[in-house]
Design an enzyme around this catalytic site. Structure first.
Site, PDB file in Angstrom:
ATOM      1  N   SER A 129     -70.812 105.140  88.225  1.00 47.90           N
ATOM      2  CA  SER A 129     -69.482 105.280  88.814  1.00 47.90           C
ATOM      3  C   SER A 129     -69.377 106.581  89.594  1.00 47.90           C
ATOM      4  O   SER A 129     -69.961 107.594  89.229  1.00 47.90           O
ATOM      5  CB  SER A 129     -68.404 105.249  87.728  1.00 47.90           C
ATOM      6  OG  SER A 129     -67.123 105.407  88.318  1.00 47.90           O
ATOM      7  N   LYS A 184     -69.143 100.333  81.453  1.00 47.13           N
ATOM      8  CA  LYS A 184     -68.778 100.467  82.870  1.00 47.13           C
ATOM      9  C   LYS A 184     -67.662  99.483  83.222  1.00 47.13           C
ATOM     10  O   LYS A 184     -66.746  99.808  83.989  1.00 47.13           O
ATOM     11  CB  LYS A 184     -70.007 100.212  83.747  1.00 47.13           C
ATOM     12  CG  LYS A 184     -69.722 100.173  85.258  1.00 47.13           C
ATOM     13  CD  LYS A 184     -69.103 101.483  85.747  1.00 47.13           C
ATOM     14  CE  LYS A 184     -69.203 101.654  87.256  1.00 47.13           C
ATOM     15  NZ  LYS A 184     -68.724 100.559  88.068  1.00 47.13           N
ATOM     16  N   GLU A 191     -59.680 102.014  85.357  1.00 45.56           N
ATOM     17  CA  GLU A 191     -59.448 102.431  86.747  1.00 45.56           C
ATOM     18  C   GLU A 191     -58.354 101.564  87.381  1.00 45.56           C
ATOM     19  O   GLU A 191     -57.448 102.088  88.045  1.00 45.56           O
ATOM     20  CB  GLU A 191     -60.757 102.299  87.524  1.00 45.56           C
ATOM     21  CG  GLU A 191     -60.701 102.673  88.981  1.00 45.56           C
ATOM     22  CD  GLU A 191     -62.041 102.399  89.656  1.00 45.56           C
ATOM     23  OE1 GLU A 191     -62.044 101.711  90.706  1.00 45.56           O
ATOM     24  OE2 GLU A 191     -63.079 102.861  89.147  1.00 45.56           O
ATOM     25  N   HIS A 452     -50.884  73.654  61.219  1.00 45.03           N
ATOM     26  CA  HIS A 452     -51.925  74.673  61.388  1.00 45.03           C
ATOM     27  C   HIS A 452     -51.988  75.668  60.220  1.00 45.03           C
ATOM     28  O   HIS A 452     -52.829  76.564  60.233  1.00 45.03           O
ATOM     29  CB  HIS A 452     -51.705  75.430  62.702  1.00 45.03           C
ATOM     30  CG  HIS A 452     -51.956  74.589  63.911  1.00 45.03           C
ATOM     31  ND1 HIS A 452     -53.203  74.119  64.239  1.00 45.03           N
ATOM     32  CD2 HIS A 452     -51.110  74.111  64.866  1.00 45.03           C
ATOM     33  CE1 HIS A 452     -53.120  73.404  65.355  1.00 45.03           C
ATOM     34  NE2 HIS A 452     -51.859  73.373  65.751  1.00 45.03           N
TER      35      HIS A 452
END
Length: 483
Positions: A129, A184, A191, A452
């Site tokens: 980077s 990364k 970012e 469920h």
């Protein structure tokens, strides 16, 4: 002569700059590009006068390398990486190393590590980077893959990496197989989040408060001298001060459709698959997708009208509240990113050094900031820290900022200005600090319509129950549930 330290394939901008960086540090690099004219242009241009040598075939490149041979691929992610691996493999021997320095999916790096190790070779999938400038003068490097390969590339990678104040390199071993590319990927997701948060602060100041570009530039420049000190805040101040040829702010003339290469989306998808509540980064990805439907938004703006509300209050006080909201939201973004890494470490058996990862991000990369030093400190204090919000520093910062944070989100809603990242960050904070959430009702609904099952607060975890809610459903269940 087999005297070259590393062979690099792929002479696009990142590849060329990494080669020049390695040459600056005394390493002899041989290069190859599928389009041979690009190799010649590089040797006669940017690499002229260096030790860099060109090769015009894969066999020639491999023959120039010291053993164990180190071949680094700086090519487009996906099939091109696999294609070049297959081209290089016939000329390698046991113990030789292939390095993928592109933006590859971590699942591909897991697969490639196993594949090459099965053939007696070693593989490194490394995130890099910092963009063009970082590659040339010092990026953040995040290597993972075959641990046996690390001693053979450590010196080169740490030499060319960015350095923090005490000289520590922004590069260290991350972990097994796909760990480097996973970290990364999370970096890129964070970012996305940082950039979205900054754009929301800009939007609030510009359209909510009516600040001028000189006022906004000065604000971001001031923020960059405090807790928000970071590369992205710094360049935002520069961007807001940049004028086009006619004197108008250039950013005003840039089409409001944000591009993306996919790593943020990969992060969001991986979070969904792992059950990690990566809400802020996911909202940042959605915001870019929303920005992309420009023509549809222009049409919608003509027919969908919000409330005509204007900001009433002290603009400078609101600017400071935006600063606090931005910082608190940033903490949430990194909190969620670290939750993601912790979940992946458990799933894939990686032994991640969380403080070391923060150190790797301190310099060279796009999200570099003073803030990352606080994360490193948090893991130094408690290497087993479960969540960043449970560290004293981050807990106090978020709690202290929450009044301003709530005010900003409320103002954004009142003014009709979208702030999805800040809003989702606040919602996550409020959800995380709740000892009891309304998911009990959701689970009752699931049991009602689908049998469920559910767990009870007055019974041990792991015991599942079903209620025949209507008296007609019977006792057959669909099995226990997963988050």
């Amino acid at each position: 002569m087999s005297t070259y330290d590393l062979g690099l394939i792929g002479l696009a901008v990142m590849g060329q700059n990494l080669v020049l960086n390695m040459d600056d540090h005394g390493y002899k690099i041989a290069v190859f590009n599928r389009t041979s004219s690009k190799t010649t242009e590089f040797l006669q241009g940017a690499a002229k006068g260096t030790q860099v040598a060109g090769a015009y075939s894969i066999p020639e490149l491999v023959s120039m390398l010291k053993r164990p041979r180190r071949v680094m691929l700086m090519v487009k992610a996906g099939k091109p990486v696999d294609d070049f691996i297959e081209m290089v493999l016939p000329y390698l021997e046991k113990g030789d190393i292939i390095i993928d320095g592109g933006n590859s999916n971590y699942q591909d790096s897991i697969r490639r590590t196993a594949y090459l190790e099965s053939k007696g070779m070693l593989f490194i999938g490394t995130g890099i980077s910092g963009g063009e400038e970082g590659a040339r003068f010092g990026p953040s490097i995040m290597p993972g893959g075959s641990l046996q390969a690390w001693p053979h590339v450590k010196e080169i990678f740490q030499s060319i990496a960015a350095k923090v104040e005490d000289g520590s390199p922004c590069c260290d071993w991350v972990g097994e197989n796909g760990a480097g590319h996973f970290v990364k990927m999370v970096h890129n997701g964070i970012e996305y989040g940082d950039m979205q948060l900054i754009s929301e602060a800009y939007h609030l100041m510009k359209d909510g408060l009516g600040l001028s570009y000189p006022e906004m530039q000065a604000t971001f420049a001031e923020w960059n001298r405090g807790k928000l000190d970071s590369y992205l805040i710094e360049i935002t101040a520069d961007i807001l001060g940049y004028r086009d040829e006619d004197g108008m702010p250039l950013v005003e003339k840039i089409l409001d459709t944000a591009g993306q290469k996919g790593t943020g989306r990969w992060t969001a998808i991986s979070a969904l698959e792992m059950g990690v509540p990566l809400t802020l980064i996911t909202e940042a990805v959605h915001s870019r997708s929303l920005s992309a439907i420009k023509e549809e938004r222009v049409h919608a703006a003509q027919v969908l009208h919000g409330l005509t509300s204007r900001f009433q209050g002290d603009a400078q006080e609101m600017v400071d509240q935006i600063r606090q909201a931005l910082y608190a939201s940033k903490i949430i973004s990194y909190t969620q990113g670290y939750m993601m890494m912790r979940a992946a470490a458990g799933e894939y058996g990686w032994n991640l050094n969380y403080g070391g990862i923060a150190l790797m991000w301190r310099g060279g990369c796009i999200i570099r900031s003073a803030f990352l030093g606080k994360i490193k400190d948090a893991f130094d204090r408690n290497p087993a820290l479960e969540n960043l919000l449970l560290d004293d520093y981050f807990r106090n910062e978020v709690v202290d900022a929450q009044a301003a944070w709530r005010s900003v989100v409320g103002q954004a809603v009142a003014l009709g200005i979208p702030a999805p990242a800040m809003s989702s960050a606040l919602a996550f904070f409020d959800g995380y600090r709740q000892a009891k959430l309304p998911a009990n009702l959701i689970q009752a609904q699931r049991d009602y319509f689908g049998a469920h099952t559910y767990e009870r607060i007055d019974k041990p975890r792991g015991e599942f129950f079903h209620t025949n809610w209507t008296g007609m459903g019977g006792d057959v269940t669909a099995g226990s549930y997963g988050a």
